[in-house]
Design a protein around this motif. Structure first.
Motif, PDB file in Angstrom:
ATOM      1  N   ASN A   1       0.395   6.348  -2.102  1.00 39.26           N
ATOM      2  CA  ASN A   1       0.729   5.139  -1.325  1.00 39.26           C
ATOM      3  C   ASN A   1       1.463   5.472  -0.032  1.00 39.26           C
ATOM      4  O   ASN A   1       2.101   4.614   0.569  1.00 39.26           O
ATOM      5  CB  ASN A   1       1.551   4.163  -2.185  1.00 39.26           C
ATOM      6  CG  ASN A   1       2.981   4.637  -2.399  1.00 39.26           C
ATOM      7  OD1 ASN A   1       3.274   5.824  -2.350  1.00 39.26           O
ATOM      8  ND2 ASN A   1       3.877   3.700  -2.645  1.00 39.26           N
TER       9      ASN A   1
ATOM     10  N   PHE B   1       2.499   2.215   1.833  1.00 40.91           N
ATOM     11  CA  PHE B   1       1.712   1.025   1.517  1.00 40.91           C
ATOM     12  C   PHE B   1       2.457   0.200   0.481  1.00 40.91           C
ATOM     13  O   PHE B   1       3.013   0.754  -0.467  1.00 40.91           O
ATOM     14  CB  PHE B   1       0.322   1.411   0.974  1.00 40.91           C
ATOM     15  CG  PHE B   1      -0.571   2.023   2.002  1.00 40.91           C
ATOM     16  CD1 PHE B   1      -1.459   1.233   2.723  1.00 40.91           C
ATOM     17  CD2 PHE B   1      -0.532   3.386   2.256  1.00 40.91           C
ATOM     18  CE1 PHE B   1      -2.293   1.802   3.684  1.00 40.91           C
ATOM     19  CE2 PHE B   1      -1.361   3.966   3.203  1.00 40.91           C
ATOM     20  CZ  PHE B   1      -2.243   3.172   3.919  1.00 40.91           C
TER      21      PHE B   1
ATOM     22  N   GLU C   1       2.964  -2.034  -2.715  1.00 42.34           N
ATOM     23  CA  GLU C   1       2.259  -1.999  -3.996  1.00 42.34           C
ATOM     24  C   GLU C   1       2.011  -3.389  -4.510  1.00 42.34           C
ATOM     25  O   GLU C   1       2.563  -4.338  -4.163  1.00 42.34           O
ATOM     26  CB  GLU C   1       3.089  -1.196  -5.004  1.00 42.34           C
ATOM     27  CG  GLU C   1       3.234   0.234  -4.518  1.00 42.34           C
ATOM     28  CD  GLU C   1       3.948   1.111  -5.509  1.00 42.34           C
ATOM     29  OE1 GLU C   1       4.091   0.728  -6.679  1.00 42.34           O
ATOM     30  OE2 GLU C   1       4.356   2.193  -5.128  1.00 42.34           O
TER      31      GLU C   1
END
Length: 145
Positions: A51, A143, A145
């Protein structure tokens, strides 16, 4: 280094669109701004691992105020191409040939981050990849979640 490559590197610092290359493995995806140049020099403009997005340094020359605006504008394009913004940035490293000039233009940087400031290191260096560059900034973004 050839004159053509020098020109291409300079152009890469201020222009281009980001495209995805096939991932070498599921946990490492490379995203290019100017793929032929990046492959020749040996880097990816951005690499996603899990991520986290690691954005290679974006550089610019000229006056520091113009370089700050150019570099952060280009970084914004790289982030946007991945569905991110400066609010997702958790780490920033700045390399400037004149740190006092960068600090004098920190208000321009704040225009991009707003209230979402990342952890940051600012370092003065003798020179960057091209002698005409005055600023290079790399980022790490996460990013949601």
């Amino acid at each position: 280094m050839t004159r053509h490559l020098l020109l291409a590197v300079a152009l890469a610092a201020v222009s281009g669109t980001v495209s995805a290359a096939p991932a070498a493995q599921a946990r490492h995806a490379c995203f290019h701004s100017m793929e032929p140049l990046e492959k020749d020099v040996g880097f990816c403009q951005a690499v996603r691992s899990g991520n986290t997005l690691h954005v290679s340094g974006v550089a610019a020359g000229g006056s520091m105020d113009a370089a700050v605006r150019s570099v952060y504008g280009r970084l914004g394009e790289v982030l946007q191409a991945q569905g991110l913004s400066f609010a997702n940035v958790v780490r920033e490293t700045v390399f400037a040939t004149d740190l006092d000039a960068f600090i004098a233009n920190k208000a321009i940087r704040h225009e991009f981050y707003g209230a979402n400031l990342p952890a940051a290191s600012w370092v003065q260096v003798q020179r960057l990849y091209l002698p005409s560059f005055v600023l290079e900034v790399e980022l790490t973004a996460v990013f949601e979640e």
